[in-house]
Design a protein around this motif. Structure first.
Motif, PDB file in Angstrom:
ATOM      1  N   ASN A  16       0.883  -1.167   0.000  1.00 16.82           N
ATOM      2  CA  ASN A  16       0.000   0.000   0.000  1.00 16.82           C
ATOM      3  C   ASN A  16       0.915   1.210   0.000  1.00 16.82           C
ATOM      4  O   ASN A  16       1.822   1.303   0.837  1.00 16.82           O
ATOM      5  N   GLU A  57      -4.883   6.331 -18.685  1.00 18.54           N
ATOM      6  CA  GLU A  57      -5.330   6.005 -17.336  1.00 18.54           C
ATOM      7  C   GLU A  57      -4.119   5.920 -16.411  1.00 18.54           C
ATOM      8  O   GLU A  57      -3.146   5.213 -16.694  1.00 18.54           O
ATOM      9  N   ASP A  59      -3.718   4.538 -13.477  1.00 18.48           N
ATOM     10  CA  ASP A  59      -3.434   3.230 -12.890  1.00 18.48           C
ATOM     11  C   ASP A  59      -2.685   2.339 -13.875  1.00 18.48           C
ATOM     12  O   ASP A  59      -1.742   1.647 -13.505  1.00 18.48           O
ATOM     13  N   LYS A  60      -3.066   2.395 -15.140  1.00 16.97           N
ATOM     14  CA  LYS A  60      -2.365   1.597 -16.151  1.00 16.97           C
ATOM     15  C   LYS A  60      -0.946   2.127 -16.380  1.00 16.97           C
ATOM     16  O   LYS A  60      -0.042   1.363 -16.701  1.00 16.97           O
ATOM     17  N   GLU A 123      -5.843  -7.075  -6.820  1.00 15.17           N
ATOM     18  CA  GLU A 123      -5.961  -6.024  -5.809  1.00 15.17           C
ATOM     19  C   GLU A 123      -5.324  -4.698  -6.229  1.00 15.17           C
ATOM     20  O   GLU A 123      -5.101  -3.808  -5.409  1.00 15.17           O
ATOM     21  N   PHE A 124      -5.028  -4.528  -7.505  1.00 19.20           N
ATOM     22  CA  PHE A 124      -4.323  -3.344  -8.002  1.00 19.20           C
ATOM     23  C   PHE A 124      -5.269  -2.148  -8.122  1.00 19.20           C
ATOM     24  O   PHE A 124      -6.359  -2.264  -8.660  1.00 19.20           O
ATOM     25  N   TYR A 125      -4.813  -1.000  -7.608  1.00 22.16           N
ATOM     26  CA  TYR A 125      -5.548   0.246  -7.858  1.00 22.16           C
ATOM     27  C   TYR A 125      -4.645   1.452  -7.640  1.00 22.16           C
ATOM     28  O   TYR A 125      -3.630   1.372  -6.952  1.00 22.16           O
ATOM     29  N   LYS A 127      -5.673   5.627  -6.821  1.00 18.01           N
ATOM     30  CA  LYS A 127      -6.762   6.585  -6.675  1.00 18.01           C
ATOM     31  C   LYS A 127      -6.292   7.805  -5.900  1.00 18.01           C
ATOM     32  O   LYS A 127      -5.297   7.757  -5.180  1.00 18.01           O
ATOM     33  N   ALA A 134      -2.017   3.901  -3.812  1.00 22.14           N
ATOM     34  CA  ALA A 134      -1.896   2.772  -4.731  1.00 22.14           C
ATOM     35  C   ALA A 134      -1.794   1.494  -3.900  1.00 22.14           C
ATOM     36  O   ALA A 134      -1.336   1.518  -2.756  1.00 22.14           O
ATOM     37  N   ARG A 135      -2.249   0.422  -4.489  1.00 24.49           N
ATOM     38  CA  ARG A 135      -2.115  -0.903  -3.886  1.00 24.49           C
ATOM     39  C   ARG A 135      -1.758  -1.853  -5.015  1.00 24.49           C
ATOM     40  O   ARG A 135      -2.369  -1.821  -6.082  1.00 24.49           O
TER      41      ARG A 135
END
Length: 140
Positions: A16, A57, A59-60, A123-125, A127, A134-135
């Motif tokens: 995290n 994006e 996250d990508k 579990e990837f994000y 925000k 991020a996780r």
């Protein structure tokens, strides 16, 4: 400023990350990734590489960045310890330019921990909730 917290995950390593800026989030994510593989104090910033990536994006973009770092570790047999990240949003696209520094893997000089094989979508994000968060889970 950033904070890295490792969490347990079956046969993998999870992190995290919390950071005040997107640049710091990416830097902390890179540090977490390489710190799971080696004591970063043992990696000398002898060789410099530039990474340029784009994605619509965020996250990508982080996923692509970590994937590229792992690819460089595997293909160039290198570990990195210094990360200077610059991310700019131009219209609807995030543009990353990273200057990374490190050296060749040398088990005689470096205390290697685990070998990270890949970043996973499990579990990837990424925000933004006040700070950036991020996780992610690394396959080892």
């Amino acid at each position: 400023m950033f904070k890295i917290t490792q969490f347990d995950h079956t046969a993998d390593i999870g992190f995290n990350i919390k950071a005040s800026s997107l640049n710091e989030l990416f830097k902390a994510s890179a540090i977490a990734t390489f710190d799971s593989m080696v004591n970063l104090k043992q990696i000398k910033p002898k060789t410099k590489r530039i990474i340029k990536l784009k994605n619509k994006e965020v996250d990508k973009l982080l996923f692509d960045f970590l994937e590229e770092l792992i690819f460089l570790k595997d293909s160039k047999y290198m570990l990195f310890s210094k990360f200077n990240i610059k991310i700019k949003q131009v219209k609807d696209t995030y543009n990353l330019q990273a200057e990374i520094k490190g050296e060749k893997i040398n088990p005689k000089k470096q205390n290697l921990k685990v070998d990270v094989k890949a970043i996973t979508f499990h579990e990837f994000y990424v925000k933004k909730e006040g700070n950036w968060k991020a996780r992610f889970v690394l396959d080892i």
